[in-house]
Enzyme design. Structure first.
Site, PDB file in Angstrom:
ATOM      1  N   TYR A 184     -14.611   3.572  10.523  1.00  0.00           N
ATOM      2  CA  TYR A 184     -13.166   3.541  10.276  1.00  0.00           C
ATOM      3  C   TYR A 184     -12.409   4.085  11.499  1.00  0.00           C
ATOM      4  O   TYR A 184     -11.497   3.453  12.031  1.00  0.00           O
ATOM      5  CB  TYR A 184     -12.824   4.384   9.026  1.00  0.00           C
ATOM      6  CG  TYR A 184     -11.376   4.781   8.962  1.00  0.00           C
ATOM      7  CD1 TYR A 184     -10.409   3.872   8.563  1.00  0.00           C
ATOM      8  CD2 TYR A 184     -10.963   6.070   9.331  1.00  0.00           C
ATOM      9  CE1 TYR A 184      -9.056   4.233   8.538  1.00  0.00           C
ATOM     10  CE2 TYR A 184      -9.641   6.437   9.308  1.00  0.00           C
ATOM     11  CZ  TYR A 184      -8.694   5.515   8.913  1.00  0.00           C
ATOM     12  OH  TYR A 184      -7.365   5.872   8.903  1.00  0.00           O
TER      13      TYR A 184
ATOM     14  N   GLY B  79       0.816  -1.218   0.000  1.00  0.00           N
ATOM     15  CA  GLY B  79       0.000   0.000   0.000  1.00  0.00           C
ATOM     16  C   GLY B  79       0.844   1.260   0.000  1.00  0.00           C
ATOM     17  O   GLY B  79       2.079   1.208  -0.091  1.00  0.00           O
TER      18      GLY B  79
ATOM     19  N   GLY C 294     -19.295  15.910   7.905  1.00  0.00           N
ATOM     20  CA  GLY C 294     -18.376  15.214   8.812  1.00  0.00           C
ATOM     21  C   GLY C 294     -16.969  15.777   8.861  1.00  0.00           C
ATOM     22  O   GLY C 294     -16.143  15.272   9.612  1.00  0.00           O
TER      23      GLY C 294
ATOM     24  N   ASN D  46      -6.552  -3.601  -2.047  1.00  0.00           N
ATOM     25  CA  ASN D  46      -6.611  -2.180  -2.398  1.00  0.00           C
ATOM     26  C   ASN D  46      -5.196  -1.680  -2.700  1.00  0.00           C
ATOM     27  O   ASN D  46      -4.838  -0.563  -2.376  1.00  0.00           O
ATOM     28  CB  ASN D  46      -7.250  -1.389  -1.238  1.00  0.00           C
ATOM     29  CG  ASN D  46      -7.523   0.049  -1.614  1.00  0.00           C
ATOM     30  OD1 ASN D  46      -7.761   0.366  -2.777  1.00  0.00           O
ATOM     31  ND2 ASN D  46      -7.447   0.942  -0.640  1.00  0.00           N
TER      32      ASN D  46
ATOM     33  N   ASP E 119      -3.939 -12.759   3.251  1.00  0.00           N
ATOM     34  CA  ASP E 119      -4.957 -11.946   3.903  1.00  0.00           C
ATOM     35  C   ASP E 119      -4.803 -12.148   5.402  1.00  0.00           C
ATOM     36  O   ASP E 119      -4.934 -13.278   5.884  1.00  0.00           O
ATOM     37  CB  ASP E 119      -6.340 -12.410   3.423  1.00  0.00           C
ATOM     38  CG  ASP E 119      -7.440 -11.490   3.925  1.00  0.00           C
ATOM     39  OD1 ASP E 119      -7.221 -10.799   4.948  1.00  0.00           O
ATOM     40  OD2 ASP E 119      -8.508 -11.472   3.290  1.00  0.00           O
TER      41      ASP E 119
ATOM     42  N   SER F  88      -4.215   6.979  13.673  1.00  0.00           N
ATOM     43  CA  SER F  88      -4.566   8.175  12.914  1.00  0.00           C
ATOM     44  C   SER F  88      -4.989   9.286  13.859  1.00  0.00           C
ATOM     45  O   SER F  88      -5.540   9.030  14.936  1.00  0.00           O
ATOM     46  CB  SER F  88      -5.727   7.812  11.989  1.00  0.00           C
ATOM     47  OG  SER F  88      -6.346   8.973  11.508  1.00  0.00           O
TER      48      SER F  88
ATOM     49  N   LYS G  55      -9.757   2.351  14.466  1.00  0.00           N
ATOM     50  CA  LYS G  55      -8.426   2.836  14.881  1.00  0.00           C
ATOM     51  C   LYS G  55      -8.374   2.917  16.410  1.00  0.00           C
ATOM     52  O   LYS G  55      -7.397   2.500  17.032  1.00  0.00           O
ATOM     53  CB  LYS G  55      -8.120   4.211  14.265  1.00  0.00           C
ATOM     54  CG  LYS G  55      -7.868   4.172  12.768  1.00  0.00           C
ATOM     55  CD  LYS G  55      -6.623   3.375  12.406  1.00  0.00           C
ATOM     56  CE  LYS G  55      -6.436   3.167  10.926  1.00  0.00           C
ATOM     57  NZ  LYS G  55      -5.471   2.114  10.574  1.00  0.00           N
TER      58      LYS G  55
ATOM     59  N   PHE H 240       0.035  -2.265   8.635  1.00  0.00           N
ATOM     60  CA  PHE H 240      -0.667  -1.267   7.821  1.00  0.00           C
ATOM     61  C   PHE H 240      -1.957  -1.831   7.241  1.00  0.00           C
ATOM     62  O   PHE H 240      -2.814  -1.069   6.809  1.00  0.00           O
ATOM     63  CB  PHE H 240       0.203  -0.831   6.627  1.00  0.00           C
ATOM     64  CG  PHE H 240       1.453  -0.108   7.000  1.00  0.00           C
ATOM     65  CD1 PHE H 240       1.431   1.232   7.325  1.00  0.00           C
ATOM     66  CD2 PHE H 240       2.678  -0.758   7.008  1.00  0.00           C
ATOM     67  CE1 PHE H 240       2.583   1.910   7.650  1.00  0.00           C
ATOM     68  CE2 PHE H 240       3.841  -0.094   7.331  1.00  0.00           C
ATOM     69  CZ  PHE H 240       3.796   1.248   7.661  1.00  0.00           C
TER      70      PHE H 240
ATOM     71  N   LEU I 161      -3.553  -7.520  -1.509  1.00  0.00           N
ATOM     72  CA  LEU I 161      -3.723  -6.775  -2.761  1.00  0.00           C
ATOM     73  C   LEU I 161      -5.173  -6.353  -3.000  1.00  0.00           C
ATOM     74  O   LEU I 161      -5.570  -6.099  -4.132  1.00  0.00           O
ATOM     75  CB  LEU I 161      -3.190  -7.590  -3.964  1.00  0.00           C
ATOM     76  CG  LEU I 161      -1.705  -7.973  -3.888  1.00  0.00           C
ATOM     77  CD1 LEU I 161      -1.295  -8.800  -5.124  1.00  0.00           C
ATOM     78  CD2 LEU I 161      -0.801  -6.739  -3.791  1.00  0.00           C
TER      79      LEU I 161
ATOM     80  N   PHE J  99      -0.992  12.197  10.859  1.00  0.00           N
ATOM     81  CA  PHE J  99      -1.837  13.303  10.443  1.00  0.00           C
ATOM     82  C   PHE J  99      -2.183  13.071   8.959  1.00  0.00           C
ATOM     83  O   PHE J  99      -2.629  11.990   8.637  1.00  0.00           O
ATOM     84  CB  PHE J  99      -1.214  14.640  10.867  1.00  0.00           C
ATOM     85  CG  PHE J  99      -1.490  14.833  12.352  1.00  0.00           C
ATOM     86  CD1 PHE J  99      -0.910  13.988  13.297  1.00  0.00           C
ATOM     87  CD2 PHE J  99      -2.414  15.745  12.796  1.00  0.00           C
ATOM     88  CE1 PHE J  99      -1.237  14.067  14.651  1.00  0.00           C
ATOM     89  CE2 PHE J  99      -2.740  15.848  14.151  1.00  0.00           C
ATOM     90  CZ  PHE J  99      -2.153  15.002  15.067  1.00  0.00           C
TER      91      PHE J  99
END
Ligand code: UDP
Length: 342
Positions: free
Chosen positions: A151, A12, A299, A37, A60, A126, A155, A82, A35, A180
């Site tokens: 999402y 990624g 949002g 994405n 996976d 994040s 995290k 990741f 793979l 960030f």
């Protein structure tokens, strides 16, 4: 013998740049990626930049048995995780996909690391965990806010899973890096961001507009309570971000942290508005972007930027690349992609 690092999601955007910096720093790397994405070309790019045959396993992380076989085959002591789904909007539409994917893969990783006595886990978190902060810049002590998307919730949940697991397993260490806004590409233009379909993030939309793939950039809102009315973010160069992983890994391997679980902000410390970014891109690359002011995006957070002083001090890491260099690299990468497609 060289220290080996498992990089899940290493095909990624951030994973591939981190693989390069790990190799530059003298580590061996194993890349695992399903793979879903990402693209094998990124692994090829890492090989070309480093001149090394990097092992790649199409695995996976949600498939525990397949993931386990990777642990049997390779002798790494550290993993950087990741592998995760990352589109905020999609996570609102398909929450179960996000909970299944992001939580299962991480639970499998932590359990296998425990079972195989592999002590070090570095997790991609994040700044989304801070939500809309009351005070700028945000430090690691700034309270986390309830997540505004599935999402973001994954995290937060993964941070908690890591914290609690580390507390219960004395041999283990973990670091969560709160990124960030990562932007840019490797200066070689051999790896970079590969958005699928219409880009959701600002800079890929800007570069595609410059390339003529998109007609016009929409700037989502210019009536926010900021100096120029557009939202403010802390844009961090992806190569700088990749190097923060190397610094964090050294800290874990050398057992330098007083706590076995730690969190670090990874940002520049500088807030940049959407308009500033667009203008900066025009200047860095000597071109014009066709843009219009559009309604606010649901949002969106008004403003957030990092206080990176903890990472500066404890990791000995600083963001080094200038915004101009970063915006130039992003454009070089877009041009490379256009050539590749022709
Ligand atoms: N943005 C924009 N037009 C776009 C994409 C993004 O004006 O086509 C704005 C968005 O509203 C936000 C900033 O750019 O203020 C960064 O958005 P991005 O999606 O890249 O990151 P995030 O919202 O996750 O910080």
């Amino acid at each position: 013998m060289k220290e080996t690092v498992l990089v899940t999601g290493g095909a990624g955007y951030i994973g591939s740049h981190t693989a390069v910096e790990l190799i530059n720093a003298g580590f061996d790397v194993v890349i695992a990626d399903n793979l879903s994405n990402s693209d094998l070309q990124a692994v090829e790019g890492v090989r070309r930049i480093t001149g090394r045959e990097i092992p790649f396993e199409q695995v996976d992380c949600c498939d525990r048995e397949a993931f386990k076989r990777l642990f049997e085959r390779y002798e790494f002591r550290s993993a950087i995780h990741f592998a995760a789904s990352k589109a905020v909007g999609e996570s609102v539409e398909q929450p179960l996909k996000y909970y299944r994917n992001n939580l299962t893969s991480f639970l499998n990783l932590v359990e296998l690391m425990r079972d195989f006595h592999r002590p070090n886990i570095l997790f991609s978190s994040s700044c989304t965990v801070y939500g809309e902060p009351d005070k700028q810049p945000v430090t690691e002590q700034t309270p986390r806010k309830p997540a505004t998307s599935p999402y973001g919730n994954t995290k937060q949940m993964c941070e908690d899973i890591l914290r609690d697991s580390i507390a219960a397993i004395p041999e283990m260490r973990g670091i969560a890096l709160r990124y960030f806004n990562p932007i840019g590409a490797h200066p070689s233009a051999l790896i970079g961001e590969l958005p699928r379909g219409v880009p959701q993030n600002l800079l890929p939309y800007v570069t595609q507009t410059a390339a003529g793939i998109r007609e016009c950039l929409s700037i989502f809102g210019d009536d926010y309570p900021t100096p120029d009315g557009t939202c403010i973010r802390d844009y961090i160069d992806v190569v700088d971000l990749a190097r923060a992983h190397v610094a964090a890994l050294h800290r874990m391997l050398e057992k330098r942290g007083t706590e076995r679980y730690e969190v670090f902000n990874v940002g520049t410390g500088r807030g940049v508005s959407v308009l500033e970014l667009v203008k900066g891109f025009e200047k860095a690359n000597n071109l014009k972007i066709n843009y219009r002011i559009a309604p606010r995006r649901a949002g969106d957070i008004v403003a957030i930027w990092a206080d990176p002083s903890l990472a500066n001090r404890e990791l000995g890491w600083h963001a080094e690349r200038t915004l101009e260099e970063t915006l130039h690299a992003a454009w070089e990468w877009q041009c490379h992609l256009d050539r590749r497609e022709k």
